[in-house]
Design a protein around this motif. Sequence first.
Motif, PDB file in Angstrom:
ATOM      1  N   ALA A  33       0.828  -1.194   0.000  1.00  0.00           N
ATOM      2  CA  ALA A  33       0.000   0.000   0.000  1.00  0.00           C
ATOM      3  C   ALA A  33       0.866   1.249   0.000  1.00  0.00           C
ATOM      4  O   ALA A  33       1.956   1.263   0.567  1.00  0.00           O
ATOM      5  CB  ALA A  33      -0.925   0.016   1.212  1.00  0.00           C
ATOM      6  N   MET A  34       0.370   2.267  -0.643  1.00  0.00           N
ATOM      7  CA  MET A  34       0.994   3.581  -0.589  1.00  0.00           C
ATOM      8  C   MET A  34      -0.115   4.593  -0.367  1.00  0.00           C
ATOM      9  O   MET A  34      -1.200   4.457  -0.933  1.00  0.00           O
ATOM     10  CB  MET A  34       1.748   3.918  -1.867  1.00  0.00           C
ATOM     11  N   GLY A  35       0.168   5.562   0.443  1.00  0.00           N
ATOM     12  CA  GLY A  35      -0.872   6.526   0.723  1.00  0.00           C
ATOM     13  C   GLY A  35      -0.350   7.832   1.262  1.00  0.00           C
ATOM     14  O   GLY A  35       0.852   8.021   1.469  1.00  0.00           O
ATOM     15  N   TRP A  36      -1.288   8.725   1.465  1.00  0.00           N
ATOM     16  CA  TRP A  36      -1.007  10.046   1.985  1.00  0.00           C
ATOM     17  C   TRP A  36      -1.753  10.272   3.288  1.00  0.00           C
ATOM     18  O   TRP A  36      -2.945   9.942   3.402  1.00  0.00           O
ATOM     19  CB  TRP A  36      -1.410  11.130   0.982  1.00  0.00           C
ATOM     20  N   ILE A  51      -3.791   3.756  -1.696  1.00  0.00           N
ATOM     21  CA  ILE A  51      -4.035   2.715  -2.684  1.00  0.00           C
ATOM     22  C   ILE A  51      -3.470   1.422  -2.136  1.00  0.00           C
ATOM     23  O   ILE A  51      -2.297   1.345  -1.778  1.00  0.00           O
ATOM     24  CB  ILE A  51      -3.376   3.037  -4.034  1.00  0.00           C
ATOM     25  N   ILE A  52      -4.301   0.407  -2.093  1.00  0.00           N
ATOM     26  CA  ILE A  52      -3.901  -0.895  -1.592  1.00  0.00           C
ATOM     27  C   ILE A  52      -3.750  -1.856  -2.766  1.00  0.00           C
ATOM     28  O   ILE A  52      -4.443  -1.728  -3.775  1.00  0.00           O
ATOM     29  CB  ILE A  52      -4.942  -1.433  -0.588  1.00  0.00           C
ATOM     30  N   SER A  53      -2.825  -2.793  -2.604  1.00  0.00           N
ATOM     31  CA  SER A  53      -2.597  -3.800  -3.627  1.00  0.00           C
ATOM     32  C   SER A  53      -3.919  -4.421  -4.068  1.00  0.00           C
ATOM     33  O   SER A  53      -4.732  -4.829  -3.238  1.00  0.00           O
ATOM     34  CB  SER A  53      -1.662  -4.890  -3.098  1.00  0.00           C
ATOM     35  N   GLY A  54      -4.109  -4.473  -5.358  1.00  0.00           N
ATOM     36  CA  GLY A  54      -5.359  -4.969  -5.897  1.00  0.00           C
ATOM     37  C   GLY A  54      -6.224  -3.857  -6.433  1.00  0.00           C
ATOM     38  O   GLY A  54      -7.212  -4.113  -7.123  1.00  0.00           O
ATOM     39  N   ASN A  76       7.717   3.623  -8.700  1.00  0.00           N
ATOM     40  CA  ASN A  76       7.498   3.559  -7.254  1.00  0.00           C
ATOM     41  C   ASN A  76       7.116   4.930  -6.705  1.00  0.00           C
ATOM     42  O   ASN A  76       7.649   5.396  -5.699  1.00  0.00           O
ATOM     43  CB  ASN A  76       8.743   3.024  -6.538  1.00  0.00           C
ATOM     44  N   THR A  77       6.192   5.538  -7.386  1.00  0.00           N
ATOM     45  CA  THR A  77       5.777   6.888  -7.048  1.00  0.00           C
ATOM     46  C   THR A  77       4.269   6.955  -6.892  1.00  0.00           C
ATOM     47  O   THR A  77       3.527   6.345  -7.669  1.00  0.00           O
ATOM     48  CB  THR A  77       6.231   7.884  -8.127  1.00  0.00           C
ATOM     49  N   VAL A  78       3.838   7.685  -5.902  1.00  0.00           N
ATOM     50  CA  VAL A  78       2.422   7.908  -5.691  1.00  0.00           C
ATOM     51  C   VAL A  78       2.167   9.410  -5.733  1.00  0.00           C
ATOM     52  O   VAL A  78       3.004  10.204  -5.298  1.00  0.00           O
ATOM     53  CB  VAL A  78       1.941   7.294  -4.361  1.00  0.00           C
ATOM     54  N   CYS A  95       3.868  10.974   3.114  1.00  0.00           N
ATOM     55  CA  CYS A  95       3.714   9.774   2.308  1.00  0.00           C
ATOM     56  C   CYS A  95       4.018   8.554   3.168  1.00  0.00           C
ATOM     57  O   CYS A  95       4.894   8.591   4.032  1.00  0.00           O
ATOM     58  CB  CYS A  95       4.669   9.832   1.113  1.00  0.00           C
ATOM     59  N   ASN A  96       3.298   7.487   2.930  1.00  0.00           N
ATOM     60  CA  ASN A  96       3.493   6.252   3.670  1.00  0.00           C
ATOM     61  C   ASN A  96       3.420   5.070   2.724  1.00  0.00           C
ATOM     62  O   ASN A  96       2.624   5.053   1.795  1.00  0.00           O
ATOM     63  CB  ASN A  96       2.423   6.109   4.767  1.00  0.00           C
ATOM     64  N   THR A  97       4.255   4.087   2.995  1.00  0.00           N
ATOM     65  CA  THR A  97       4.200   2.860   2.211  1.00  0.00           C
ATOM     66  C   THR A  97       4.382   1.660   3.121  1.00  0.00           C
ATOM     67  O   THR A  97       5.083   1.726   4.132  1.00  0.00           O
ATOM     68  CB  THR A  97       5.268   2.855   1.096  1.00  0.00           C
TER      69      THR A  97
END
Length: 117
Positions: A33-36, A51-54, A76-78, A95-97
């Motif tokens: 997952a990557m998010g703000w 955004i989560i995998s899938g 590898n950018t959100v 940002c978090n991953t």
Amino acid sequence: QVQLVESGGGLVQPGGSLRLSCAASGRIFSIYAMGWYRQAPRKQRELVARIISGGRINYADSVKGRFTISRDDAKNTVYLQMNSLKPEDTATYYCNTRSSLADPGSWGQGTQVTVSS
């Protein structure tokens, strides 16, 4: 560990737009997952969008219809496109991953967003 670098913050007038970017580098095994997230003064850090995998996407109710999160897996950018910004959007955005559910997550240093006239 994963290093995250945010960019795109700044000062904008109410109703304006900004686009935040977060590039991940370092030991990247996978991205679950990557998010703000954002944190305003004297407030707890809160989820903005992720955004989560899938392909599952979550938005905070306060930003639905105004913010759009997207991801470029090859880089590898959100991104976080922020439209119709309001003064209450003022915060430091982080940002978090996460590589998996067991991963506590990696954080960027944050980028300041200030919405003011």
